[in-house]
Write an enzyme that holds these catalytic residues in place. Structure first.
Site, PDB file in Angstrom:
ATOM      1  N   SER A  40       0.871  -1.182   0.000  1.00  0.00           N
ATOM      2  CA  SER A  40       0.000   0.000   0.000  1.00  0.00           C
ATOM      3  C   SER A  40       0.903   1.224   0.000  1.00  0.00           C
ATOM      4  O   SER A  40       1.082   1.908   0.992  1.00  0.00           O
ATOM      5  CB  SER A  40      -0.950  -0.020   1.198  1.00  0.00           C
ATOM      6  OG  SER A  40      -0.272   0.192   2.410  1.00  0.00           O
ATOM      7  N   HIS A 153      -3.530  -5.885   2.702  1.00  0.00           N
ATOM      8  CA  HIS A 153      -2.661  -6.943   3.231  1.00  0.00           C
ATOM      9  C   HIS A 153      -3.384  -8.267   3.491  1.00  0.00           C
ATOM     10  O   HIS A 153      -2.826  -9.187   4.069  1.00  0.00           O
ATOM     11  CB  HIS A 153      -1.982  -6.486   4.528  1.00  0.00           C
ATOM     12  CG  HIS A 153      -1.042  -5.350   4.320  1.00  0.00           C
ATOM     13  ND1 HIS A 153      -0.536  -4.598   5.347  1.00  0.00           N
ATOM     14  CD2 HIS A 153      -0.498  -4.834   3.196  1.00  0.00           C
ATOM     15  CE1 HIS A 153       0.272  -3.668   4.860  1.00  0.00           C
ATOM     16  NE2 HIS A 153       0.307  -3.787   3.562  1.00  0.00           N
ATOM     17  N   GLU A 162      -4.492  -2.219   9.378  1.00  0.00           N
ATOM     18  CA  GLU A 162      -3.730  -2.764  10.507  1.00  0.00           C
ATOM     19  C   GLU A 162      -4.354  -2.412  11.856  1.00  0.00           C
ATOM     20  O   GLU A 162      -4.616  -1.252  12.137  1.00  0.00           O
ATOM     21  CB  GLU A 162      -2.292  -2.203  10.492  1.00  0.00           C
ATOM     22  CG  GLU A 162      -1.558  -2.547   9.216  1.00  0.00           C
ATOM     23  CD  GLU A 162      -0.218  -1.826   9.080  1.00  0.00           C
ATOM     24  OE1 GLU A 162       0.365  -1.419  10.107  1.00  0.00           O
ATOM     25  OE2 GLU A 162       0.226  -1.661   7.929  1.00  0.00           O
ATOM     26  N   GLU A 203       1.415  -9.332   7.099  1.00  0.00           N
ATOM     27  CA  GLU A 203       2.291  -8.906   8.189  1.00  0.00           C
ATOM     28  C   GLU A 203       2.180  -9.815   9.403  1.00  0.00           C
ATOM     29  O   GLU A 203       2.606  -9.455  10.502  1.00  0.00           O
ATOM     30  CB  GLU A 203       1.995  -7.443   8.554  1.00  0.00           C
ATOM     31  CG  GLU A 203       2.291  -6.510   7.383  1.00  0.00           C
ATOM     32  CD  GLU A 203       2.246  -5.044   7.729  1.00  0.00           C
ATOM     33  OE1 GLU A 203       1.740  -4.690   8.817  1.00  0.00           O
ATOM     34  OE2 GLU A 203       2.722  -4.233   6.919  1.00  0.00           O
ATOM     35  N   ASP A 240      -3.623   1.444  11.810  1.00  0.00           N
ATOM     36  CA  ASP A 240      -3.223   2.042  10.531  1.00  0.00           C
ATOM     37  C   ASP A 240      -4.307   1.715   9.523  1.00  0.00           C
ATOM     38  O   ASP A 240      -4.242   0.685   8.848  1.00  0.00           O
ATOM     39  CB  ASP A 240      -1.857   1.508  10.061  1.00  0.00           C
ATOM     40  CG  ASP A 240      -1.472   2.098   8.700  1.00  0.00           C
ATOM     41  OD1 ASP A 240      -2.211   2.974   8.204  1.00  0.00           O
ATOM     42  OD2 ASP A 240      -0.440   1.680   8.133  1.00  0.00           O
ATOM     43  N   GLU A 282      -2.560   5.961  12.416  1.00  0.00           N
ATOM     44  CA  GLU A 282      -1.712   6.295  11.268  1.00  0.00           C
ATOM     45  C   GLU A 282      -2.558   6.323  10.005  1.00  0.00           C
ATOM     46  O   GLU A 282      -3.403   5.454   9.812  1.00  0.00           O
ATOM     47  CB  GLU A 282      -0.626   5.206  11.173  1.00  0.00           C
ATOM     48  CG  GLU A 282       0.219   5.227   9.920  1.00  0.00           C
ATOM     49  CD  GLU A 282       1.123   3.983   9.851  1.00  0.00           C
ATOM     50  OE1 GLU A 282       1.446   3.409  10.906  1.00  0.00           O
ATOM     51  OE2 GLU A 282       1.465   3.589   8.732  1.00  0.00           O
ATOM     52  N   ASP A 309       2.003   8.513   7.138  1.00  0.00           N
ATOM     53  CA  ASP A 309       2.870   7.564   6.430  1.00  0.00           C
ATOM     54  C   ASP A 309       2.865   7.921   4.944  1.00  0.00           C
ATOM     55  O   ASP A 309       3.781   8.585   4.448  1.00  0.00           O
ATOM     56  CB  ASP A 309       2.365   6.139   6.694  1.00  0.00           C
ATOM     57  CG  ASP A 309       3.001   5.076   5.829  1.00  0.00           C
ATOM     58  OD1 ASP A 309       4.012   5.352   5.182  1.00  0.00           O
ATOM     59  OD2 ASP A 309       2.477   3.933   5.791  1.00  0.00           O
ATOM     60  N   LYS A 334      10.181   4.960   6.841  1.00  0.00           N
ATOM     61  CA  LYS A 334      10.510   3.741   6.090  1.00  0.00           C
ATOM     62  C   LYS A 334      11.682   4.044   5.170  1.00  0.00           C
ATOM     63  O   LYS A 334      11.569   4.889   4.277  1.00  0.00           O
ATOM     64  CB  LYS A 334       9.314   3.328   5.237  1.00  0.00           C
ATOM     65  CG  LYS A 334       8.093   2.829   6.013  1.00  0.00           C
ATOM     66  CD  LYS A 334       6.881   2.769   5.093  1.00  0.00           C
ATOM     67  CE  LYS A 334       5.718   2.002   5.693  1.00  0.00           C
ATOM     68  NZ  LYS A 334       4.465   2.245   4.937  1.00  0.00           N
ATOM     69  N   HIS A 362       8.723  -1.339   9.224  1.00  0.00           N
ATOM     70  CA  HIS A 362       8.950  -2.362   8.203  1.00  0.00           C
ATOM     71  C   HIS A 362       8.077  -2.063   6.988  1.00  0.00           C
ATOM     72  O   HIS A 362       7.358  -1.067   6.962  1.00  0.00           O
ATOM     73  CB  HIS A 362       8.588  -3.747   8.770  1.00  0.00           C
ATOM     74  CG  HIS A 362       7.114  -3.894   9.051  1.00  0.00           C
ATOM     75  ND1 HIS A 362       6.477  -5.106   9.185  1.00  0.00           N
ATOM     76  CD2 HIS A 362       6.135  -2.965   9.226  1.00  0.00           C
ATOM     77  CE1 HIS A 362       5.204  -4.926   9.412  1.00  0.00           C
ATOM     78  NE2 HIS A 362       4.968  -3.647   9.444  1.00  0.00           N
ATOM     79  N   LYS A 385       7.400  -0.350  14.355  1.00  0.00           N
ATOM     80  CA  LYS A 385       6.259  -1.132  13.885  1.00  0.00           C
ATOM     81  C   LYS A 385       6.834  -2.177  12.954  1.00  0.00           C
ATOM     82  O   LYS A 385       7.421  -1.845  11.925  1.00  0.00           O
ATOM     83  CB  LYS A 385       5.293  -0.176  13.177  1.00  0.00           C
ATOM     84  CG  LYS A 385       4.350  -0.780  12.209  1.00  0.00           C
ATOM     85  CD  LYS A 385       3.335   0.238  11.717  1.00  0.00           C
ATOM     86  CE  LYS A 385       3.252   0.190  10.204  1.00  0.00           C
ATOM     87  NZ  LYS A 385       2.006   0.697   9.643  1.00  0.00           N
TER      88      LYS A 385
HETATM   89  P1  PGA Z   1       3.066  -1.361   2.980  1.00  0.00           P
HETATM   90  O1  PGA Z   1       2.159  -1.069   4.243  1.00  0.00           O
HETATM   91  O2  PGA Z   1       4.405  -1.788   3.432  1.00  0.00           O
HETATM   92  O3  PGA Z   1       2.283  -2.406   2.241  1.00  0.00           O
HETATM   93  O4  PGA Z   1       3.125  -0.058   2.199  1.00  0.00           O
HETATM   94  C1  PGA Z   1       2.661  -0.641   5.466  1.00  0.00           C
HETATM   95  C2  PGA Z   1       1.973   0.612   5.965  1.00  0.00           C
HETATM   96  O5  PGA Z   1       1.033   1.136   5.326  1.00  0.00           O
HETATM   97  O6  PGA Z   1       2.366   1.119   7.002  1.00  0.00           O
HETATM   98 ZN    ZN Z   2       0.924   2.864   6.926  1.00  0.00          ZN
END
Ligand code: PGA
Ligand code: ZN
Length: 425
Positions: A40, A153, A162, A203, A240, A282, A309, A334, A362, A385
């Site tokens: 995503s 996911h 999440e 995840e 999230d 988030e 994010d 990230k 991650h 996270k």
């Molecule tokens: P992604 O999702 O690694 O699939 O982008 C993680 C997130 O949205 O925090």
């Molecule tokens: Zn996110």
């Protein structure tokens, strides 16, 4: 001094190819790293270079990125000191020459950047966290562990991506892992009793077909209690929603509730914060919704941590805009959203100077590489996270953090970053 750089195609946790890089120094020391991959993704993320050749891995091969590493990048960084991370990263950024690393690929560049950090640490005989964080680095992060997966996911029809547990009452990182693991297994038993699926998403969290998003919070609270903990005090909840995936033509679309405005979404989260011990949200709104975010943070920012994010993609330019517009009060970090270790540290620095929180994260497609565990300790922000307390690519990070905590011994610090905000109840 860097002598050679090589790369190999390996598989990530979703079974897609990714890149593994080895940097060798003239003194024979080597450093290696593997690059993760998101599902995503934010629109402005640095570009992951994929071959597009449908005859290999459905187009997802990374041979072009490998060629970039072993060709142009290797020549550009050969002879540089491994201890000068900024020079190595700067050389690659200049060589690429595009704003989003589209030419050489952020996956190629990041692999070399991470492997260079590793080889520098090894050549000094230091662990990675100590090399990147300096002699003052001693804080273990509070983990946000994803126990129910939805959105992009999983295929369970849950809108929100999440649902995480945060063991705020634990007194050490190892204890936090135990709290989370016990809750994860209590949740598994509860889902099983109700005839719901206990197979897991990308995840490592469960992906049951629940009838509504709020039911995920309900069952998590039950699991916390069943495991013998007090919701909010021992274990809190973080979300999230990854609201980009609910955004359609200027509105948010959730199952059973179409056409919600940003204010409707914020009001929904407000009601959830009343009902559940939520301490962090988030991407509660979509990445283009800057105005919505300012109102969202004004309404909820005193009650929970509001994390951006997709809105920021670990890019100093967007984070500075967010700070000016008070869009959130924390940032998800990230490495592969921006593509070098140096630029990621710069993003953390901007958060620190604004007094904002930052969460080292991650990606949904991960590898066994636990780089972010060391990175979280080095950055000292006290939050990570890294997915569920299950599946090897997730537990690699948590296990590494337990090893770092043990190595730090009495000097290890584990503090609840949410203590000053209250428990969220
Ligand atoms: P992604 O999702 O690694 O699939 O982008 C993680 C997130 O949205 O925090
Ligand atoms: Zn996110």
């Amino acid at each position: 001094q860097i002598e050679t750089v090589s790369a190999q195609e390996i598989l990530d946790s979703r079974g897609n190819p990714t890149i593994h890089v080895t940097v060798s120094l003239t003194n024979g020391v080597i450093g290696q790293a593997a690059v993760p991959s998101g599902a995503s993704t934010g629109e402005n993320e640095a570009v992951e270079l994929r071959d597009g050749d449908k005859n290999r891995f459905g187009g997802k091969g990374v041979l072009k990125a490998i060629a970039a590493v072993e060709g142009e990048i290797a020549s550009a960084v050969a002879g540089l000191s491994a201890l000068d991370q900024a020079a190595i990263d700067g050389a690659m950024i200049a060589l690429d020459g595009t704003p989003n690393k589209t030419r050489l690929g952020a996956n190629a560049i990041l692999g070399v950047s991470m492997a260079a950090a590793r080889v520098a640490a090894s050549s000094l005989g230091l662990p990675l966290w100590s090399w990147l964080g300096g002699c003052g680095a001693r804080r273990l992060p509070m983990p946000m562990m994803n126990v129910i997966n939805g959105g992009a996911h999983a295929d369970n029809g849950l809108d929100m991506q999440e649902f995480m547990i945060v063991p705020v009452g634990a007194s050490s990182f190892a204890e936090a892992v135990r709290f989370a693991s016990e809750t994860f297994h209590a949740l598994k038993a509860l889902l099983h009793e109700r005839g719901l699926s206990v197979s897991v998403g990308d995840e490592g969290g469960f992906a049951p077909r629940l009838s509504g998003n709020d039911q995920a919070c309900e069952v998590i609270v039950e699991a916390i209690e069943k495991a013998g903990y007090e919701p909010g005090k021992d274990i809190a909840i973080a979300l999230d929603p990854a609201a980009n995936s609910m955004w359609r033509d200027g509105h948010y679309e959730l199952r059973g509730a179409k056409m919600l405005t940003s204010n409707d979404m914020t009001a929904l989260y407000g009601r959830w914060i009343d009902r559940f011990p939520i301490i962090s949200i988030e991407d509660g709104l979509a990445e283009h919704d800057w105005e919505g975010f300012a109102a969202h943070t004004a309404a909820l920012g005193d009650r929970v941590q509001v994390v951006g994010d997709d809105l920021y993609v670990t890019n100093v330019q967007y984070i500075e805009t967010g700070i000016r517009r008070k869009a959130t009060n924390a940032v998800l970090i990230k490495l592969n959203q921006i593509g070098t270790v140096t630029e990621t540290i710069a993003a953390v620095d901007v958060c620190r100077s604004a007094g904002w929180g930052y969460v080292i994260s991650h990606r949904s497609g991960e590898t066994e590489d636990a780089f972010i565990a060391d990175f979280a300790v080095a950055m000292g922000g006290g939050q990570i996270k890294a997915g569920a307390p299950s599946r090897g690519e997730r537990t690699a990070k948590y296990n590494r953090l337990m090893a770092i905590e043990r190595a730090l011994g009495d000097s290890a610090l584990f503090a609840n970053p949410f203590a000053s905000r209250g428990s969220g109840e």
